[in-house]
Design an enzyme around this catalytic site. Sequence first.
Site, PDB file in Angstrom:
ATOM      1  CG  ASP A 305      -2.177   0.906   0.954  1.00 27.53           C
ATOM      2  OD1 ASP A 305      -2.110   1.786   0.050  1.00 27.53           O
ATOM      3  OD2 ASP A 305      -3.190   0.758   1.657  1.00 27.53           O
TER       4      ASP A 305
HETATM    5  C1  BGC Z   1      -5.046   3.258  -0.132  1.00 27.01           C
HETATM    6  C2  BGC Z   1      -5.080   2.272  -1.274  1.00 27.01           C
HETATM    7  C3  BGC Z   1      -4.878   2.992  -2.564  1.00 27.01           C
HETATM    8  C4  BGC Z   1      -3.577   3.757  -2.510  1.00 27.01           C
HETATM    9  C5  BGC Z   1      -3.284   4.540  -3.756  1.00 27.01           C
HETATM   10  C6  BGC Z   1      -3.823   4.101  -0.169  1.00 27.01           C
HETATM   11  O1  BGC Z   1      -3.892   5.081   0.794  1.00 27.01           O
HETATM   12  O2  BGC Z   1      -5.134   2.571   1.099  1.00 27.01           O
HETATM   13  O3  BGC Z   1      -6.303   1.593  -1.273  1.00 27.01           O
HETATM   14  O4  BGC Z   1      -4.891   2.090  -3.635  1.00 27.01           O
HETATM   15  O5  BGC Z   1      -3.611   4.660  -1.439  1.00 27.01           O
HETATM   16  O6  BGC Z   1      -4.143   5.623  -3.862  1.00 27.01           O
END
Ligand code: BGC
Length: 932
Positions: A305
């Site tokens: 993530d």
């Molecule tokens: C989120 C993800 C997301 C990523 C990119 C993160 O903060 O938890 O679900 O895909 O950001 O935006």
Amino acid sequence: MAFLKVALLAALPLAYAQSSTPTNPGYSIPQGTPFPDTTYPNATVPYAVAGAQSNQTSPPEYPSPWGEGLGDWGAAYAQAKAFVSQLTLTEKVNLTTGTSWEGEQCVGNTGAIPRLAFKAMCMEDSPLGVRFADFASAFPAGVSIASTWDRSLFYLRGYDMGSEQRDKGVDVQLGPVVGPIGRAPEGGRNWEGFSPDPYLSGIAVAETIKGMQNAGIMACTKHYILNEQEHYRQPSDIPASSSNLDDRTMHELYLWPFADAVKAGTASVMCSYQQINNSYGCQNSYTLNRLLKNELGFQGFVMSDWSAQHSGVSSALAGLDQTMPGDIGFDSGTSYWGANLTIAVLNGTIPQWRLDDMAIRIMAGYYYVDRQSNQVADAPNFSAWTQDTFGFKNFYASEDYTQVNWHVDVTREHAIDIRTMAAKGTVLLKNTGGLPLTGKEKLTTVFGSDAAENVWGPNGCPDRGCDNGTLAMGWGSGTANFPYLITPLEAIKAEVRSNGGFFEDVIDDAAYTQASALARRVGQPGIGGACIVFANSDGGEGFIIYDYNEGDRNNLTLWHNSDMMIQTVTEQCNNTIVVMHTIGPVIVDAWYENPNVTAIVWAGIPGQESGNAITDILYGKVNPGGKTPFTWGASRGSYGTDLLYEPNAGSSAPQDNFQEGVFIDYRAFDRSGETPIFEFGFGLSYTTFAYSNLQVQAQSVAPYAPTTGQTTAAPTYGTVSNRTADYVFPPNFHKVEAYIYPYLNSTSLRASSGDPLYAQNYTFPAGGYDGSAQPYLAAGSSTTPGGNTQLYDVMFTVSATITNTGEVVGDEVPQLYISLGGPENPKVVLRGFDRLTIAPGATATFTSEITRRDLSNWDVASQNWVISSAPKTVYVGSSSRTLPLSQSLNINACYNGGSPAPAPAPSSPAPASSGAPVSQLSDGQVQTTSAW
Ligand code: BGC
Ligand code: BGC
């Protein structure tokens, strides 16, 4: 330069490093039989009562399993090996490391391999559309597609979304979501996923992945695992929280849908922000190496993530394959990988086979979905960071000004599908005659801002981070821009006028005086009509705080004081229809039994066709057939689970103890004996259905055998020159600001690392370097992803007859539940469903298969699935508490060549009408009670 120390030396998975004595805070176990001690096997802290305790640890598990091309991944692995074998060390590193936040056009971008004309990969949110893009669709959210209970719609939505991502030039769509699964209803991101039931979530995620990947892009199933709340998901002045749980709950609840995702071939999995048993999700060797890559046999790649990586070597050894967006802090210019990964391979702290495995897994995902045949011109043909046609390719650095948006319309005919999905996902919760509307109402009135436009426009709040106007999407990264948003107000008004009726509305949520006066007119003798109150409840991702809700909801009540509006209208109008757009359950206690409330509709999180879809339902153009994918309780406390809103461990990581085990949502209500307002799986229709003729056929299966055998030794692909000079920045290289490169600053590894503690004596986990052949796990498989193949043996086939006993054609979702028996199991668990369209007076046959997995519990001692000796019963009915048909399951028959179907058990004579009666399951008996 402290980060480099962390990058190369210091950060073991926390559990491995942690040696402090844990304290047992002396939790009292909730009512009923304590769930058994199922502490992670070999965990350093054996608890007597429950596995989910503060300071629980996660055992080390090494080495990281290398992908072998199991199952239908063989061809993709062959292609990936051919490609990766040609790569240099830095080219391999480029596949593994993002180029930095806003470094290029997508939310995540890998480095390119220009020598082989291999372009950078684009990772783009979201689970419901192409985030930040124009001229793309806004699909119903996960929770709304789940409520259709329709496999073909799960697939269609995946395929449509995947097509749009493909046509925008995206390589990996950052979805679908099965974590959070929805442990607590307040969870801000529950709506991005499907349902707190693992079986429903598992089918939904599998079909979504197949759809997305058949469109030619890679899915990224997220967030792995136990990311059940937004509060404390990331480190701040304190470490991120730890979700603590036992091995059995892990397998039977949270890991379950991820197993379905792996079996369906998900190309990637995103590891989560928070800790699992006090080890960070992206460096937890137990969850990544053991559960995901070994037990489930995952062949694709693990992506972090965004900024969820907290170590360099350690995360690599623990099973992380790709870091996103690549930099340590957004635009810090530093990375745990990039050049540091190059250095780590050169100095031997990461073996070549581990880097090669990362690269192979990434490229295998690419070939598995046939990315090479699904390229579009100018990809990516949009920028996540500007809607202008011209802009900077390197957005953060303001470099390379050129065309970045081609404004390609990728929507095709998806609006029609979206309208169908949203209507079919709508759940009719109560109907005493208010619906369907006939179109002959003289005066139709609409109340509440949830019916209307956001006056700032449908995309007026960045990442939908507000609750203005009708709610058709939650907030956060799980969003897309609306290409348009049909409001309920405009669609209903158009419908009324097409019928020659009259229409007025009050959309100011506080205009009680005006609302009261309007509702009073509808109630006058000689007028008649309907009062439709719209209300909502919103939530989202924790990086946006709206109305004091830090992503997670602070409560389960309707927003904008809508209870007061409902009261105001019902005081005057005896035909009040309440329509709710909510991200999860809300408390309806104050008004749901009010006789003036003649219908209640949950319209979910419907996407761009919101108004059309609800109008289709209200006017009976689509007969509602959705079923609620979560339980509606009388109070917040009814759920037995809640979030951690305050740190509970001082300056240490907040400890979030999942002490309820598998007892979430309906399993909790069944356990505590509390009657929900609307139970899981419940939903009415404009017709009624009767259930009869349950037939259960035992199938012949072989006894379950633990998987044995060994992997190959860790392969390497191509040779890595150890001439450090080969990896230094090329002469006259132009560096883009904050961009992450794989190159070294000099031929000195120590100097290139910039780390004053470089090469300090440090003990990495010994097993992490063992590239010898490794045993498969008993519950794993040596042949196919998804775990032991025999788990999917069909042991019973079940059928039942469903009759449409009403006047209009309608959809029914027959549901199959199993009682696994024994005090530690939920009363019943969902194990089958189908959505059938049945003409009035006609019958349809519901059929479902029960697999070995469906009948098994996770056995901690043998580390495998077992079918317990407790008696097992199958139930079929229209909700988790309306189960008129039942029969016991004779497991032995499956081992004795199968059996003819036993005589059907006497079933409840009263057909389970979807109207008034609600049956309650007690001791396997069906009892009919009246609810409304
Ligand atoms: C989120 C993800 C997301 C990523 C990119 C993160 O903060 O938890 O679900 O895909 O950001 O935006
Ligand atoms: C981004 C999200 C990301 C989040 C991480 C936000 O600024 O828009 O994509 O998930 O930061 O915290």
